[in-house]
Scaffold this motif. Structure first.
Motif, PDB file in Angstrom:
ATOM      1  N   VAL A 175       0.859  -1.191   0.000  1.00 44.92           N
ATOM      2  CA  VAL A 175       0.000   0.000   0.000  1.00 44.92           C
ATOM      3  C   VAL A 175       0.894   1.240   0.000  1.00 44.92           C
ATOM      4  CG1 VAL A 175      -1.881   1.225   1.131  1.00 44.92           C
ATOM      5  CG2 VAL A 175      -1.715  -1.260   1.359  1.00 44.92           C
ATOM      6  N   THR A 176       0.562   2.207  -0.842  1.00 43.16           N
ATOM      7  CA  THR A 176       1.290   3.483  -0.855  1.00 43.16           C
ATOM      8  C   THR A 176       0.399   4.594  -0.306  1.00 43.16           C
ATOM      9  OG1 THR A 176       0.576   3.993  -3.120  1.00 43.16           O
ATOM     10  CG2 THR A 176       2.653   2.791  -2.848  1.00 43.16           C
ATOM     11  N   GLY A 177       1.053   5.625   0.197  1.00 47.67           N
ATOM     12  CA  GLY A 177       0.321   6.767   0.752  1.00 47.67           C
ATOM     13  C   GLY A 177       0.793   7.153   2.138  1.00 47.67           C
ATOM     14  N   LYS A 178       1.642   6.321   2.708  1.00 51.56           N
ATOM     15  CA  LYS A 178       2.160   6.598   4.038  1.00 51.56           C
ATOM     16  C   LYS A 178       2.977   7.890   4.030  1.00 51.56           C
ATOM     17  CE  LYS A 178       5.266   4.642   7.532  1.00 51.56           C
ATOM     18  NZ  LYS A 178       6.103   3.455   7.904  1.00 51.56           N
ATOM     19  N   GLY A 179       2.879   8.663   5.111  1.00 53.87           N
ATOM     20  CA  GLY A 179       3.694   9.878   5.189  1.00 53.87           C
ATOM     21  C   GLY A 179       3.146  10.867   6.197  1.00 53.87           C
ATOM     22  N   THR A 180       3.796  12.031   6.272  1.00 50.53           N
ATOM     23  CA  THR A 180       3.395  13.125   7.155  1.00 50.53           C
ATOM     24  C   THR A 180       2.699  14.185   6.330  1.00 50.53           C
ATOM     25  OG1 THR A 180       5.266  12.700   8.631  1.00 50.53           O
ATOM     26  CG2 THR A 180       4.202  14.848   8.800  1.00 50.53           C
ATOM     27  N   TYR A 181       1.512  14.593   6.771  1.00 47.09           N
ATOM     28  CA  TYR A 181       0.701  15.533   6.022  1.00 47.09           C
ATOM     29  C   TYR A 181       0.168  16.622   6.928  1.00 47.09           C
ATOM     30  CZ  TYR A 181       0.706  11.695   2.633  1.00 47.09           C
ATOM     31  OH  TYR A 181       1.088  10.711   1.765  1.00 47.09           O
ATOM     32  N   LYS A 182      -0.278  17.706   6.303  1.00 47.47           N
ATOM     33  CA  LYS A 182      -0.902  18.798   7.024  1.00 47.47           C
ATOM     34  C   LYS A 182      -2.397  18.550   7.168  1.00 47.47           C
ATOM     35  CE  LYS A 182       2.680  21.558   7.533  1.00 47.47           C
ATOM     36  NZ  LYS A 182       3.228  21.891   8.872  1.00 47.47           N
ATOM     37  N   TYR A 183      -2.964  19.164   8.162  1.00 42.94           N
ATOM     38  CA  TYR A 183      -4.409  19.098   8.393  1.00 42.94           C
ATOM     39  C   TYR A 183      -5.165  19.499   7.124  1.00 42.94           C
ATOM     40  CZ  TYR A 183      -8.959  20.213  10.498  1.00 42.94           C
ATOM     41  OH  TYR A 183     -10.294  20.286  10.820  1.00 42.94           O
ATOM     42  N   GLN A 184      -6.141  18.675   6.743  1.00 47.80           N
ATOM     43  CA  GLN A 184      -7.010  18.857   5.586  1.00 47.80           C
ATOM     44  C   GLN A 184      -6.313  18.632   4.244  1.00 47.80           C
ATOM     45  OE1 GLN A 184      -8.936  22.695   6.242  1.00 47.80           O
ATOM     46  NE2 GLN A 184     -10.647  21.686   7.269  1.00 47.80           N
TER      47      GLN A 184
END
Length: 216
Positions: A175-184
């Motif tokens: 599965v791909t998509g793992k990571g650190t993201y900002k709110y919204q």
């Protein structure tokens, strides 16, 4: 006009016959106004003193200044009344200063009208998904205590929070998509089965693949 802090003396005749002068703010450091400093400023209708202790004023400093409103710190009205500025046609009132607060994605307590040198606490509460960074003047205290020296606006700078998205497969794919993201932030998750397998569903029941999620 506003005379800056640090000035302690206004010399003879400095503003004499300034017909366009309608309002003047005098700093808290001012201790002396010499003769005829504001002589014949006939359109001067508002004088704001920032010091709770009146300066020494020559009797003719405000000659021909009438119908003027004198703004002074709370509690010092009687002392300023003794100066006789504007004669019997003048009025002396306590000056209230306006503290404004602005900032997106938060609520701020502390805005209002306050007297000179009053201490005020400003407190920022971030909205969901945001956190406080600093005030626009660089101060990072929250809550923050200010001393009122005049009308002022304080802006809170906010930033979106960081969120960690973890994605795992059950051992029969990736599965791909793992990571650190900002709110919204919008994130795309993609499941890739191993040979001989097909994608069934996500743990929450969604069958979209690829799948878009909003970080909350």
């Amino acid at each position: 006009i506003t005379i800056p802090e640090g000035i302690n003396n206004i010399r003879d005749y400095v503003f004499q016959d300034c017909q366009k002068l309608t309002s003047v703010t005098l700093p808290s450091t001012l201790t002396n106004i010499e003769q005829l400093a504001f002589n014949q400023c006939v359109n001067l209708k508002e004088i704001t003193f920032l010091s709770s202790t009146p300066p020494t004023i020559k009797n003719d400093s405000f000659n021909q200044v009438t119908n003027v409103t004198i703004n002074v710190p709370q509690g010092s009205e009687d002392e300023y009344a003794k100066l006789g500025i504007g004669g019997n046609s003048g009025s002396i009132v306590s000056k209230a200063y306006t503290i404004k607060t602005i900032g997106d994605n938060c609520s701020i307590k502390g805005a209002g009208a306050y007297s000179y040198k009053q201490e005020v606490e400003l407190h920022v509460t971030p909205n969901t998904g945001y956190y406080f960074i600093r005030w626009s003047d660089g101060n990072t205290d929250n809550p923050r205590t200010i001393v009122v020296l005049g009308n002022a606006t304080y802006e809170a700078i906010m930033e979106k929070g960081d969120y960690q998205i973890n994605v795992v497969a059950d051992g029969q794919g990736t599965v791909t998509g793992k990571g650190t993201y900002k709110y919204q932030d919008e994130v795309t998750l993609t499941a890739t089965p191993l040979e001989g397998y097909i994608f069934d569903k996500w743990q929450d029941g969604s069958t979209d693949n690829p799948r878009k999620i909003i970080v909350e």
